[in-house]
Design a protein around this motif. Structure first.
Motif, short mmCIF file in Angstrom:
data_model
loop_
_atom_site.label_atom_id
_atom_site.label_comp_id
_atom_site.label_asym_id
_atom_site.label_seq_id
_atom_site.Cartn_x
_atom_site.Cartn_y
_atom_site.Cartn_z
N LYS A 31 0.80 -1.22 0.00
CA LYS A 31 0.00 0.00 0.00
C LYS A 31 0.84 1.28 0.00
O LYS A 31 0.50 2.26 -0.66
N PHE A 32 1.96 1.29 0.72
CA PHE A 32 2.79 2.48 0.81
C PHE A 32 3.24 2.98 -0.56
O PHE A 32 3.31 4.15 -0.82
N GLU A 33 3.57 2.06 -1.46
CA GLU A 33 4.05 2.42 -2.80
C GLU A 33 3.02 2.15 -3.88
O GLU A 33 3.35 2.17 -5.06
N SER A 34 1.78 1.90 -3.50
CA SER A 34 0.79 1.45 -4.47
C SER A 34 0.54 2.45 -5.60
O SER A 34 0.16 2.06 -6.68
N ARG A 35 0.75 3.75 -5.39
CA ARG A 35 0.51 4.74 -6.45
C ARG A 35 1.82 5.24 -7.06
O ARG A 35 1.82 6.14 -7.89
N TYR A 36 2.94 4.67 -6.64
CA TYR A 36 4.26 5.12 -7.10
C TYR A 36 4.40 5.04 -8.62
O TYR A 36 4.91 5.95 -9.25
N LEU A 37 3.93 3.96 -9.20
CA LEU A 37 4.07 3.76 -10.64
C LEU A 37 3.18 4.70 -11.46
O LEU A 37 3.44 4.91 -12.63
N ASP A 38 2.16 5.24 -10.84
CA ASP A 38 1.26 6.16 -11.57
C ASP A 38 2.04 7.32 -12.18
O ASP A 38 1.79 7.71 -13.32
N GLY A 39 2.97 7.88 -11.43
CA GLY A 39 3.76 9.00 -11.93
C GLY A 39 4.85 8.59 -12.90
O GLY A 39 5.31 9.40 -13.70
N LEU A 40 5.29 7.35 -12.84
CA LEU A 40 6.35 6.88 -13.73
C LEU A 40 5.82 6.35 -15.05
O LEU A 40 6.48 6.47 -16.08
N ILE A 41 4.65 5.72 -14.99
CA ILE A 41 4.12 5.06 -16.19
C ILE A 41 2.81 5.71 -16.61
O ILE A 41 2.73 6.34 -17.65
N ALA A 42 1.78 5.55 -15.79
CA ALA A 42 0.45 6.12 -16.04
C ALA A 42 -0.41 5.76 -14.84
O ALA A 42 -0.13 4.80 -14.14
N PRO A 43 -1.46 6.52 -14.60
CA PRO A 43 -2.36 6.15 -13.51
C PRO A 43 -2.97 4.78 -13.81
O PRO A 43 -3.32 4.48 -14.95
N TYR A 44 -3.03 3.97 -12.76
CA TYR A 44 -3.60 2.63 -12.92
C TYR A 44 -4.93 2.59 -12.17
O TYR A 44 -5.01 3.13 -11.07
N PRO A 45 -5.96 2.02 -12.73
CA PRO A 45 -6.06 1.16 -13.91
C PRO A 45 -6.35 1.89 -15.22
O PRO A 45 -6.37 1.26 -16.28
N GLU A 46 -6.55 3.23 -15.18
CA GLU A 46 -6.86 3.94 -16.43
C GLU A 46 -5.80 3.72 -17.50
O GLU A 46 -6.14 3.63 -18.68
N GLY A 47 -4.54 3.64 -17.11
CA GLY A 47 -3.45 3.46 -18.06
C GLY A 47 -3.04 2.02 -18.27
O GLY A 47 -1.90 1.74 -18.65
N ARG A 48 -3.95 1.10 -18.05
CA ARG A 48 -3.63 -0.34 -18.14
C ARG A 48 -2.96 -0.70 -19.47
O ARG A 48 -2.03 -1.51 -19.50
#
Length: 186
Positions: A59-76
């Motif tokens: 949970k602590f890093e659960s949104r970390y990839l949103d800024g690197l790749i794309a918001p998930y699940p919108e950017g699936r």
């Protein structure tokens, strides 16, 4: 490579960056599934499935990839497009996968899934997991084992007999002296 305008610096050469492979699309796994220039690949705690990483991360890093790749699940679709495991149709090389069993950054399930997918394709693959290691190998015996695994793997792939490095036994038994020199202050 390219050269910045007005720069006297020689053009940069392509290179594989190490460390934090989850942050880089230019990881070994991505390189092996997007080009045919390599005869073999060695992946150290690499990410094969970004979507699984996004959904399996604590949970602590659960949104970390949103800024690197794309918001998930919108950017699936972006996660799937950048995940080597979804491009195995382009993989044609042997693979050595090295993974720490206690890795909390890139879970061991990433290595297991990739190894299973490569094996299912009928390509040579070896998965080696190290107890007591996380993301980045730190124990002396692991670092030596990684070098030995890599040498044996590359020897098999390229058809050469590695030279016997019996002097390595010395390094396994004793610590090497390390010295630090202090930089004089200005």
């Amino acid at each position: 490579g390219h050269r910045p305008a007005g720069s006297d610096r020689p053009p940069s050469r392509p290179r594989r960056r190490t460390g934090q492979p989850c942050l880089l699309y230019t990881s070994t796994l991505a390189a092996l599934t997007t080009t045919d220039v390599f005869a073999a690949g060695i992946s150290l705690y690499g990410v094969g499935d970004l979507e699984a990483l996004a959904t399996d991360t604590h949970k602590f890093e659960s949104r970390y990839l949103d800024g690197l790749i794309a918001p998930y699940p919108e950017g699936r679709d972006v996660y799937r497009a950048r995940s080597p495991i979804h491009h195995l149709d382009r993989l044609n090389t042997a693979m050595l996968i090295l993974q720490g069993n206690e890795d909390t950054v890139v879970p061991p399930s990433q290595a297991e899934s990739m190894a299973a997918a490569v094996a299912a394709k009928g390509l040579p693959v070896r998965l080696v997991r190290f107890d007591g290691e996380g993301h980045g190998f730190r124990k002396r015996e692991t670092i030596i084992a990684v070098a030995e695994e890599a040498l044996a793997f590359l020897a098999q792939v390229h058809g050469f007999a590695p030279v016997s490095y019996t002097h390595l036994d010395v390094y396994k038994r004793q610590s090497l002296p390390i010295s630090f020199s202090k930089v004089p202050s200005a």
